[in-house]
Scaffold this active site. Structure first.
Site, PDB file in Angstrom:
ATOM      1  N   ARG A  74      42.403  56.125  22.358  1.00 14.35           N
ATOM      2  CA  ARG A  74      41.037  55.862  21.885  1.00 14.35           C
ATOM      3  C   ARG A  74      41.130  55.441  20.428  1.00 14.35           C
ATOM      4  NH1 ARG A  74      35.744  59.516  22.734  1.00 14.35           N
ATOM      5  NH2 ARG A  74      35.916  58.390  24.701  1.00 14.35           N
TER       6      ARG A  74
ATOM      7  N   ARG B 121      35.221  65.066  26.741  1.00 14.48           N
ATOM      8  CA  ARG B 121      35.423  64.801  28.174  1.00 14.48           C
ATOM      9  C   ARG B 121      36.618  63.897  28.450  1.00 14.48           C
ATOM     10  NH1 ARG B 121      30.494  66.228  27.298  1.00 14.48           N
ATOM     11  NH2 ARG B 121      30.808  64.966  25.458  1.00 14.48           N
ATOM     12  N   THR B 122      36.677  62.784  27.747  1.00 15.89           N
ATOM     13  CA  THR B 122      37.711  61.796  28.046  1.00 15.89           C
ATOM     14  C   THR B 122      39.094  62.395  27.782  1.00 15.89           C
ATOM     15  OG1 THR B 122      36.139  60.105  27.373  1.00 15.89           O
ATOM     16  CG2 THR B 122      38.436  59.419  27.578  1.00 15.89           C
TER      17      THR B 122
ATOM     18  N   LYS C  97      49.887  57.710   6.406  1.00 12.16           N
ATOM     19  CA  LYS C  97      50.809  57.169   5.394  1.00 12.16           C
ATOM     20  C   LYS C  97      50.729  55.652   5.321  1.00 12.16           C
ATOM     21  CE  LYS C  97      54.093  60.825   6.505  1.00 12.16           C
ATOM     22  NZ  LYS C  97      55.352  61.082   7.214  1.00 12.16           N
TER      23      LYS C  97
ATOM     24  N   HIS D  52      34.853  50.833  27.242  1.00 15.80           N
ATOM     25  CA  HIS D  52      35.333  52.151  27.676  1.00 15.80           C
ATOM     26  C   HIS D  52      35.512  52.041  29.192  1.00 15.80           C
ATOM     27  CE1 HIS D  52      36.063  56.314  27.908  1.00 15.80           C
ATOM     28  NE2 HIS D  52      35.019  56.799  27.249  1.00 15.80           N
TER      29      HIS D  52
HETATM   30  C1  NCD Z   1      31.179  58.090  25.136  1.00 11.97           C
HETATM   31  C2  NCD Z   1      32.090  57.335  24.192  1.00 11.97           C
HETATM   32  O1  NCD Z   1      32.982  57.916  23.588  1.00 11.97           O
HETATM   33  O2  NCD Z   1      31.893  56.143  24.107  1.00 11.97           O
HETATM   34  N1  NCD Z   1      31.607  59.378  25.457  1.00 11.97           N
HETATM   35  C3  NCD Z   1      32.444  59.536  26.528  1.00 11.97           C
HETATM   36  O3  NCD Z   1      33.559  59.098  26.510  1.00 11.97           O
HETATM   37  N2  NCD Z   1      31.956  60.172  27.610  1.00 11.97           N
HETATM   38  C4  NCD Z   1      29.762  58.042  24.783  1.00 11.97           C
HETATM   39  C5  NCD Z   1      29.330  58.415  23.404  1.00 11.97           C
HETATM   40  O4  NCD Z   1      30.121  58.868  22.571  1.00 11.97           O
HETATM   41  O5  NCD Z   1      28.134  58.259  23.147  1.00 11.97           O
END
Ligand code: NCD
Length: 325
Positions: free
Chosen positions: A110, A59-60, A89, A138
């Site tokens: 991320r 999703r993100t 590397k 997040h």
């Molecule tokens: C979450 C995350 O990556 O922290 N997912 C997201 O971004 N919607 C939740 C998860 O992975 O449980």
């Protein structure tokens, strides 16, 4: 470093940066994005967005990339940066950010380290957007969660918020609690297995902000007083001493925690009629698909809101950093 002094239009690192003024603007711009989704190609024309993902994401990652493209930006993405970039590397995050920020206008990142976004913003020449950092934060997920809450209740205060599941390792919960604690009279209910309880640091933060909170192990009783029920999965990839190789004992502990709290047709009706059931997704077993059509189950709408919230963030950050305000 006091991140609270960094305008979230410059870099988005953690939820504590957001204030009411920013949120009001974001709510308005998000609605505008929702109503004009396909007609906004000029807003980020000639801009380039780079997505650096050191951890998996659906999703993100997609919603950020599509948001940028909907606004006319071009994008590059590495979806498994540990494997497909010079990190393999031995390159440091600092060097990667120094170089990549010389090529692009935004970095959406991320990372598995708790303080990765903080480190990156200190070096980057362009805005950094934290798309999830280890167990810690997040913040853009919290924004889409709070937008979903606002869209439903037309307010963000005076609400009973129950968060369930992995409150120790889940970063979405932490960012959401930091954010919702900024509004008056919100009451928090934490429901978690013993090995997954919320951090003392967050409880201290709530006390400092005079926010009421309760810890309980009785999910069904808590559902009855909840306006918002926010379920999360137990984070297997962060569980135990070495998550890649759980011991037999840890595996049993994980399974017990995973299966402890569930919403299904037997208890969904305990949630208030006007309440909402949210989940950042992906879900594992904690929400049964048999209740997906219940009017309170809003997790897919929540995920869709992520696109419009991220479009709004790009517009606000683009105006602030590259100027059309
Ligand atoms: C979450 C995350 O990556 O922290 N997912 C997201 O971004 N919607 C939740 C998860 O992975 O449980």
């Amino acid at each position: 470093m006091n991140l609270k002094n960094i305008d979230p239009r410059a870099h988005i690192i953690e939820s504590q940066q957001f204030d009411e003024d920013f949120l009001r603007e974001m709510f308005d711009v998000t609605k505008y994005m929702r109503n004009n989704e396909t007609q906004l190609k000029d807003i980020m024309k000639d801009r380039h967005v780079t997505l650096l993902f050191y951890e998996t994401s659906t999703r993100t990652r997609f919603s950020f990339e599509i948001a940028a493209q909907r606004l006319g930006a071009s994008t590059t993405m590495t979806e498994s940066a540990t494997e497909f970039s010079s990190v393999s590397k031995g390159e440091t995050l600092e060097d990667t950010i120094r170089v990549v920020s010389g090529y692009t206008d935004f970095i959406v990142m991320r990372h598995f380290e708790d303080n990765a976004a903080e480190q990156a913003h200190a070096i980057s020449q362009v805005p950094i957007i934290n798309a999830g950092s280890g167990k810690s934060q997040h913040p853009t997920q919290a924004l889409l969660d709070v937008y979903t809450i606002y869209d439903h209740f037309n307010k963000t205060e005076n609400l009973n918020i129950t968060v369930v599941g992995d409150l120790a390792r889940g970063r979405t919960v932490k960012s959401l609690v930091y954010l919702m604690a900024k509004f008056p009279n919100n009451v928090f209910h934490f429901v978690a297995p013993d090995n997954s309880r919320i951090d003392q640091g967050i409880k201290d933060y709530l006390s400092e902000h005079n926010a009421e909170y309760h810890e309980t192990d009785n999910l069904n009783d808590t559902l009855k007083v909840s306006d918002i029920v926010y379920m999360t999965r137990v984070q297997k990839e962060r569980f135990g001493k070495n998550p890649k190789k759980l011991t037999e004992e840890e595996e049993t502990e994980y399974t017990r925690a995973r299966d402890m709290y569930k919403i299904d047709k037997n208890n969904v009706n305990l949630i208030r009629k006007n309440g909402i059931l949210l989940h950042p997704l992906p879900r594992v077993v904690e929400i049964s698909s048999e209740i997906d059509h219940d009017h309170r189950a809003q997790y897919f709408k929540q995920a869709r809101n992520g696109l419009h919230v991220r479009m709004a963030l790009f517009k606000m950050m683009n105006d602030y950093n590259y100027g059309t305000k």
